[in-house]
Design a protein around this motif. Structure first.
Motif, PDB file in Angstrom:
ATOM      1  N   MET A   1       0.835  -1.200   0.000  1.00 49.52           N
ATOM      2  CA  MET A   1       0.000   0.000   0.000  1.00 49.52           C
ATOM      3  C   MET A   1       0.868   1.248   0.000  1.00 49.52           C
ATOM      4  SD  MET A   1      -1.350   0.278   3.986  1.00 49.52           S
ATOM      5  CE  MET A   1      -2.067   1.912   3.819  1.00 49.52           C
TER       6      MET A   1
ATOM      7  N   CYS B   1       0.096   5.280   1.217  1.00 45.58           N
ATOM      8  CA  CYS B   1      -0.816   6.357   1.637  1.00 45.58           C
ATOM      9  C   CYS B   1      -0.033   7.333   2.493  1.00 45.58           C
ATOM     10  CB  CYS B   1      -2.011   5.784   2.409  1.00 45.58           C
ATOM     11  SG  CYS B   1      -3.222   7.041   2.863  1.00 45.58           S
TER      12      CYS B   1
ATOM     13  N   GLN C   1      -1.591  10.596   3.240  1.00 45.01           N
ATOM     14  CA  GLN C   1      -2.485  11.749   3.203  1.00 45.01           C
ATOM     15  C   GLN C   1      -2.735  12.406   4.558  1.00 45.01           C
ATOM     16  OE1 GLN C   1      -6.444  10.943   1.885  1.00 45.01           O
ATOM     17  NE2 GLN C   1      -6.831   9.264   3.287  1.00 45.01           N
ATOM     18  N   CYS C   2      -2.340  11.765   5.660  1.00 49.24           N
ATOM     19  CA  CYS C   2      -2.643  12.402   6.953  1.00 49.24           C
ATOM     20  C   CYS C   2      -1.381  12.666   7.751  1.00 49.24           C
ATOM     21  CB  CYS C   2      -3.648  11.579   7.739  1.00 49.24           C
ATOM     22  SG  CYS C   2      -2.908  10.244   8.684  1.00 49.24           S
TER      23      CYS C   2
ATOM     24  N   THR D   1       1.006   9.782   9.292  1.00 52.95           N
ATOM     25  CA  THR D   1       1.577   8.798   8.364  1.00 52.95           C
ATOM     26  C   THR D   1       2.919   8.272   8.889  1.00 52.95           C
ATOM     27  OG1 THR D   1       1.937   8.382   6.017  1.00 52.95           O
ATOM     28  CG2 THR D   1       2.863  10.424   6.881  1.00 52.95           C
TER      29      THR D   1
ATOM     30  N   CYS E   1       2.631   5.545   4.734  1.00 56.04           N
ATOM     31  CA  CYS E   1       2.264   4.221   5.230  1.00 56.04           C
ATOM     32  C   CYS E   1       2.401   3.249   4.066  1.00 56.04           C
ATOM     33  CB  CYS E   1       0.835   4.213   5.757  1.00 56.04           C
ATOM     34  SG  CYS E   1       0.635   5.172   7.273  1.00 56.04           S
TER      35      CYS E   1
ATOM     36  N   GLY F   1      -1.786   0.810   7.532  1.00 56.45           N
ATOM     37  CA  GLY F   1      -1.342   2.144   7.906  1.00 56.45           C
ATOM     38  C   GLY F   1      -1.384   2.330   9.414  1.00 56.45           C
ATOM     39  N   VAL F   2      -0.833   3.448   9.874  1.00 56.10           N
ATOM     40  CA  VAL F   2      -0.839   3.758  11.303  1.00 56.10           C
ATOM     41  C   VAL F   2      -2.272   3.822  11.835  1.00 56.10           C
ATOM     42  CG1 VAL F   2      -0.203   5.527  13.006  1.00 56.10           C
ATOM     43  CG2 VAL F   2       1.353   4.983  11.124  1.00 56.10           C
ATOM     44  N   CYS F   3      -3.204   4.272  11.003  1.00 59.88           N
ATOM     45  CA  CYS F   3      -4.607   4.406  11.420  1.00 59.88           C
ATOM     46  C   CYS F   3      -5.319   3.056  11.490  1.00 59.88           C
ATOM     47  CB  CYS F   3      -5.355   5.314  10.454  1.00 59.88           C
ATOM     48  SG  CYS F   3      -5.422   4.671   8.763  1.00 59.88           S
TER      49      CYS F   3
ATOM     50  N   SER G   1      -9.342  10.282   5.664  1.00 57.87           N
ATOM     51  CA  SER G   1      -8.793   9.477   6.762  1.00 57.87           C
ATOM     52  C   SER G   1      -9.847   9.195   7.817  1.00 57.87           C
ATOM     53  CB  SER G   1      -7.632  10.221   7.443  1.00 57.87           C
ATOM     54  OG  SER G   1      -6.591  10.423   6.538  1.00 57.87           O
TER      55      SER G   1
END
Ligand code: SF4
Length: 519
Positions: free
Chosen positions: A1, A3, A5-6, A9, A15, A20-22, A68
């Motif tokens: 992946m 990403c 965008q936040c 990251t 990420c 991802g971290v989220c 996000s």
């Protein structure tokens, strides 16, 4: 992946890997890329620059679902992509965009296209809320098609930069439409002191941003013996006359989105997520999560809208009655120990005391306004914003909005000549109100916004903050302090453009930044 965008990251870079971290999985990230590529195809199919109502709705929903902390559900994203694909195919030749071309592009092009794409995701979220109340601006819809075609095109920096700024201009229109929708539906916000207390008995906690969902829930819980509490970005709902008139809207529980696991773990009540800011729930409360709108994660109870847009919250209300709440009243505190917070200082409220504000500035009692605003997040460096509020001198007034305020909104900062030193303008979209206040003050003092005794110290996390930042740049506002870190998707080359043209600077320490601001 891939990403980035936040703000959280991985490694302040991107990420990659399995998740991802989220908590977003690689599967969901890939499906969101597919969805975005298909939205580019939809924009290409609407080549006259203006879609029909169905296309407009799909564009908003598709963009919002990629913000996000909105959707962690591969099935929901895949189903949405199929709907967008079917619509694009029905319009003619189908030509989707491979998002890997964007992520692999030259770094400045990738940076500008990311600024544009992420900004548009934020714009779409605001337009989605306004649309739920029957308000839309054709300028917004037209730009989303234009912007998505640009994301899928071979453009250079000189062509992309104006589009990035136009995204900020269009976001102003989107926020204006949402403010108009909210005020016409719920009245003008009024100052409110909101208790951080939960009464004994069944209750529901509502988080996210969608006031229309809250309103429908308040109607359906009337007379059912179920109280309703706001959480996170829903706090400003307590300021709207047509929402606060419900006596069972009791106040606010909890703080910002990243504290959800701690705050919801032992809650004897269900929680309704209306928009982004869904922290992927752990098992201790996953069965109490109800999601609506674009929000989703696997296993959530989903509340769908009917043909007429109405939502049936009876399963949520039954869950609240089943869980029963606490036996006795419980008082909670914000992160600084305060047991109440204030909100509702929108444009009309602040303007109602404009003569006193102007007098206080002229007399020197108010030396500076500071917009200390934006998103909250997990990074420990965000204590900067608490320390900043505590250290801000007694002749400064802090305007705030969005969920970053939970870092300091339970502090008692006192008042100056009867004007509270901490003014909560509302949700993140109420940045529109803060902008109107700044423009009105500039008008009253006969100067430009950049010449006002006003500084902006912003905290960002997700894509709505990106579009608000672009709006401020579109308005020519200079010298914004941005933190807690700079976006990973801003390349050194693009950052230099922002520094040279707008004087954007990263936050440093509260002491140093305050010395510069007050000096
Ligand atoms: Fe990583 Fe943020 Fe993307 Fe989640 S939304 S995968 S944390 S960059």
């Amino acid at each position: 992946m891939f990403c980035f965008q936040c703000e959280q990251t991985a490694g302040c870079t991107a990420c990659t890997g399995a998740a991802g971290v989220c908590g977003k999985t690689a599967d969901v990230a890939r499906l969101q890329d597919d969805l975005t590529g298909t939205l580019v195809a939809l924009a290409r199919a609407e080549s006259d620059g203006r879609g029909d109502t169905e296309s407009d709705g799909l564009m908003l929903e598709g963009m919002f679902a990629c913000v996000s902390n909105v959707s962690f559900d591969p099935k929901a994203i895949a189903a949405l992509e199929r709907r967008v694909r079917a619509k694009a195919i029905s319009l003619g030749e189908f030509s989707s965009y491979d998002m890997r071309l964007l992520w692999d592009a030259q770094e400045d092009i990738r940076s500008l296209k990311s600024l544009l794409l992420f900004g548009m995701r934020g714009v779409a979220a605001y337009a989605y809320h306004a649309q739920a109340l029957g308000k839309s601006d054709p300028v917004v819809a037209a730009f989303l098609y234009e912007g998505m075609r640009a994301v899928g095109s071979d453009l250079d920096m000189d062509e992309l930069l104006p589009l990035v700024l136009k995204c900020g201009e269009v976001n102003l229109a989107a926020m204006a439409a949402l403010e108009e929708a909210n005020v016409s539906a719920y009245g003008k916000p009024e100052p409110a002191t909101v208790e951080l207390k939960v009464e004994a008995g069944p209750f529901i906690v509502v988080t996210g941003h969608d006031l229309h969902d809250l309103k429908q829930l308040l109607e359906q819980t009337e007379g059912r013996g179920v109280n309703v509490y706001t959480h996170g970005e829903m706090l400003p709902a307590n300021a709207y006359p047509e929402l606060r008139k419900y006596p069972h809207l009791k106040g606010n529980y909890g703080t910002a989105w990243h504290n959800q696991r701690k705050e919801f773990k032992d809650l004897p009540a269900p929680i309704l997520w209306t928009t982004n800011c869904l922290l992927k729930p752990d098992e201790s409360y996953a069965d109490r999560v109800f999601a609506t709108g674009p929000v989703s994660f696997p296993g959530a109870h989903v509340v769908e809208a009917g043909e007429d847009g109405a939502k049936d919250f009876s399963a949520l209300i039954d869950k609240a009655l089943e869980l029963g709440g606490w036996d006795t009243d419980r008082t909670f505190a914000g992160i600084n120990g305060g047991t109440s917070v204030t909100t509702g200082f929108g444009y009309d409220t602040v303007m109602s005391v404009a003569p006193a504000v102007i007098d206080a500035v002229k007399s020197g009692d108010i030396k500076r306004f500071i917009l200390l605003a934006g998103c909250d997040g997990m990074r420990k460096e965000r204590s900067y914003y608490t320390d900043f509020a505590k250290l801000a001198p007694s002749d400064s007034v802090i305007l705030t909005l969005a969920c970053g305020k939970y870092r300091f909104n339970d502090l008692d900062l006192g008042s100056i000549d009867g004007i509270p030193r901490l003014l909560d303008v509302g949700q993140c979209n109420d940045a529109y109100g803060a902008i109107k206040i700044a423009l009105a003050l500039a008008d009253a003092f006969g100067c430009g916004v950049n010449d006002l005794p006003l500084s902006m110290v912003l905290s960002w996390y997700e894509q709505k903050a990106v579009c608000i930042l672009l709006t401020l740049l579109h308005l020519g506002i200079r010298g914004i302090y941005l933190g807690p870190t700079l976006p990973a998707f801003v390349s050194p080359g693009v950052l230099q453009v922002l520094v040279d043209n707008y004087g954007i600077r990263p936050i440093s320490t509260p002491e140093a930044d305050l010395a510069q601001i007050m000096g």
